[in-house]
Write an enzyme that holds these catalytic residues in place. Structure first.
Site, PDB file in Angstrom:
ATOM      1  N   ASP A  67       0.769  -1.163   0.039  1.00  0.00           N
ATOM      2  CA  ASP A  67      -0.070  -0.018  -0.148  1.00  0.00           C
ATOM      3  C   ASP A  67       0.888   1.312  -0.121  1.00  0.00           C
ATOM      4  O   ASP A  67       2.030   1.283   0.150  1.00  0.00           O
ATOM      5  CB  ASP A  67      -1.008   0.030   1.225  1.00  0.00           C
ATOM      6  CG  ASP A  67      -0.263  -0.451   2.400  1.00  0.00           C
ATOM      7  OD1 ASP A  67       1.015  -0.428   2.441  1.00  0.00           O
ATOM      8  OD2 ASP A  67      -0.941  -0.823   3.494  1.00  0.00           O
ATOM      9  N   ASN A 136      -7.635  -2.985  14.503  1.00  0.00           N
ATOM     10  CA  ASN A 136      -8.800  -3.123  13.945  1.00  0.00           C
ATOM     11  C   ASN A 136      -9.013  -4.477  12.862  1.00  0.00           C
ATOM     12  O   ASN A 136     -10.301  -4.585  12.429  1.00  0.00           O
ATOM     13  CB  ASN A 136      -9.450  -2.007  13.285  1.00  0.00           C
ATOM     14  CG  ASN A 136      -8.861  -1.512  11.965  1.00  0.00           C
ATOM     15  OD1 ASN A 136      -7.887  -2.061  11.479  1.00  0.00           O
ATOM     16  ND2 ASN A 136      -9.234  -0.294  11.497  1.00  0.00           N
ATOM     17  N   HIS A 138      -7.221  -4.814  10.322  1.00  0.00           N
ATOM     18  CA  HIS A 138      -6.831  -4.276   8.567  1.00  0.00           C
ATOM     19  C   HIS A 138      -5.677  -4.957   8.174  1.00  0.00           C
ATOM     20  O   HIS A 138      -4.774  -5.490   9.106  1.00  0.00           O
ATOM     21  CB  HIS A 138      -7.047  -2.844   8.533  1.00  0.00           C
ATOM     22  CG  HIS A 138      -5.802  -2.112   8.829  1.00  0.00           C
ATOM     23  ND1 HIS A 138      -5.862  -0.883   9.552  1.00  0.00           N
ATOM     24  CD2 HIS A 138      -4.513  -2.245   8.780  1.00  0.00           C
ATOM     25  CE1 HIS A 138      -4.654  -0.252   9.591  1.00  0.00           C
ATOM     26  NE2 HIS A 138      -3.904  -1.379   9.349  1.00  0.00           N
ATOM     27  N   GLU A 143      -9.489  -1.725   5.228  1.00  0.00           N
ATOM     28  CA  GLU A 143     -10.382  -1.492   6.677  1.00  0.00           C
ATOM     29  C   GLU A 143     -11.471  -2.183   6.768  1.00  0.00           C
ATOM     30  O   GLU A 143     -12.177  -2.585   5.778  1.00  0.00           O
ATOM     31  CB  GLU A 143     -10.716  -0.238   6.384  1.00  0.00           C
ATOM     32  CG  GLU A 143      -9.474   0.899   6.450  1.00  0.00           C
ATOM     33  CD  GLU A 143      -8.768   1.275   7.705  1.00  0.00           C
ATOM     34  OE1 GLU A 143      -8.466   0.489   8.483  1.00  0.00           O
ATOM     35  OE2 GLU A 143      -8.167   2.412   8.196  1.00  0.00           O
TER      36      GLU A 143
HETATM   37  C1  GLP Z   1      -0.296   0.216   8.509  1.00  0.00           C
HETATM   38  C2  GLP Z   1       0.138  -0.363   7.345  1.00  0.00           C
HETATM   39  C3  GLP Z   1      -0.405  -1.999   7.529  1.00  0.00           C
HETATM   40  C4  GLP Z   1       0.384  -2.372   8.816  1.00  0.00           C
HETATM   41  C5  GLP Z   1      -0.428  -1.678   9.675  1.00  0.00           C
HETATM   42  C6  GLP Z   1       0.277  -2.340  11.336  1.00  0.00           C
HETATM   43  O1  GLP Z   1      -1.767   0.661   8.649  1.00  0.00           O
HETATM   44  N1  GLP Z   1      -0.568   0.024   6.197  1.00  0.00           N
HETATM   45  O2  GLP Z   1       0.012  -2.604   6.219  1.00  0.00           O
HETATM   46  O3  GLP Z   1      -0.092  -3.719   8.996  1.00  0.00           O
HETATM   47  O4  GLP Z   1      -0.168  -0.243   9.722  1.00  0.00           O
HETATM   48  O5  GLP Z   1       1.589  -1.514  11.471  1.00  0.00           O
HETATM   49  P1  GLP Z   1       2.513  -1.590  12.644  1.00  0.00           P
HETATM   50  O6  GLP Z   1       3.134  -3.000  12.335  1.00  0.00           O
HETATM   51  O7  GLP Z   1       3.366  -0.502  12.923  1.00  0.00           O
HETATM   52  O8  GLP Z   1       1.576  -2.035  13.983  1.00  0.00           O
END
Ligand code: GLP
Length: 241
Positions: A67, A136, A138, A143
């Site tokens: 993304d 959440n 995702h 989302e």
């Molecule tokens: C962002 C990214 C996700 C990732 C998520 C969790 O929203 N788009 O791909 O999995 O964060 O991030 P973290 O590893 O910092 O908890």
């Protein structure tokens, strides 16, 4: 679905990096799906060290990121492009033309999504895709919603995601409100998926991913349908399994 609970972050990162390195060692032109966020940083560190120790080459490897924020260009230190460069790509010998990240500054988001999806298809399919998970549930930036969006698409980020990701920005105001993400079918098309989760704040999402109802209300729950997925967590994230 295989679930591996490790003692600490270092062990998670080590195991995750072994999956990545083994795929590239077995197939030097492997197609990788890669995540951003805090969770994969340890894995990228180990991969960079392996490269520095001359144990591996990424010359023929192709990568697709999950993304990107809309509105941030390659030079913005908050873009995922910048993140990937800083934490992985600038340290290894992957070719620039083999790196794919959705273009967050395109003037035609819909066209960018179609082209991104096509590029993934042209490469066959991702040999291995790494995922983090949002509190959440995702994955990528898919989302919670009332249906599974199949292909690469534009998404409006939810307030809790903006808040969680604001720790990487100067303030929450600076977090873009929209992003481009691989869709659910894109994610499921990977031959192998590794989901990494750490910390108690992910425990709820992790347990629902593993044993909850499959619902677009918790996007990661769809991973139950993939036939080669490994979830690697620490004890805190595994608390509610
Ligand atoms: C962002 C990214 C996700 C990732 C998520 C969790 O929203 N788009 O791909 O999995 O964060 O991030 P973290 O590893 O910092 O908890």
């Amino acid at each position: 679905m295989e679930v591996i609970v490790k003692n600490n972050y270092q062990e998670i990162s080590k195991l995750a990096s072994q999956y990545l390195l083994n795929v590239v060692k077995a197939k030097n032109d492997a197609v990788l799906g890669l995540p951003t966020g805090g969770t994969p940083l340890g894995m990228y560190d180990i991969v960079v060290n392996e490269y520095k120790n001359k144990n591996i080459s990424f010359q023929n490897v192709i990568s697709f990121n999950l993304d990107e924020y809309i509105g941030l260009d390659e030079n913005s230190k908050y873009s995922y492009y910048y993140f990937m460069n800083k934490n992985l790509f600038s340290h290894i010998d992957i070719k620039k033309e083999n790196i794919h990240i959705p273009n967050g500054t395109t003037t035609d988001v819909q066209q960018e999504c179609i082209e991104y999806e096509n590029k993934i298809k042209e490469e066959g399919s991702m040999d291995i895709l790494f995922l983090g998970i949002g509190k959440n549930g995702h994955i990528g930036f898919n989302e919670p919603s009332n249906y599974f969006e199949p292909y690469t698409h534009e998404v409006i980020l939810q307030e809790n995601t903006i808040k969680a990701n604001s720790r990487f920005f100067k303030d929450a105001e600076g977090v873009p409100k929209t992003a481009i993400t691989m869709g659910i079918k894109t994610i499921l098309s990977a031959k192998k998926i590794i989901l990494l989760a750490t910390g108690e704040s992910k425990a709820d999402a992790v347990s629902k991913t593993i044993k909850g109802k499959i619902t677009p209300g918790l996007p990661a729950s769809i991973l139950q349908l993939h036939n080669d997925i490994t979830i690697i967590t620490d004890k805190d994230a595994a608390k509610k399994i």
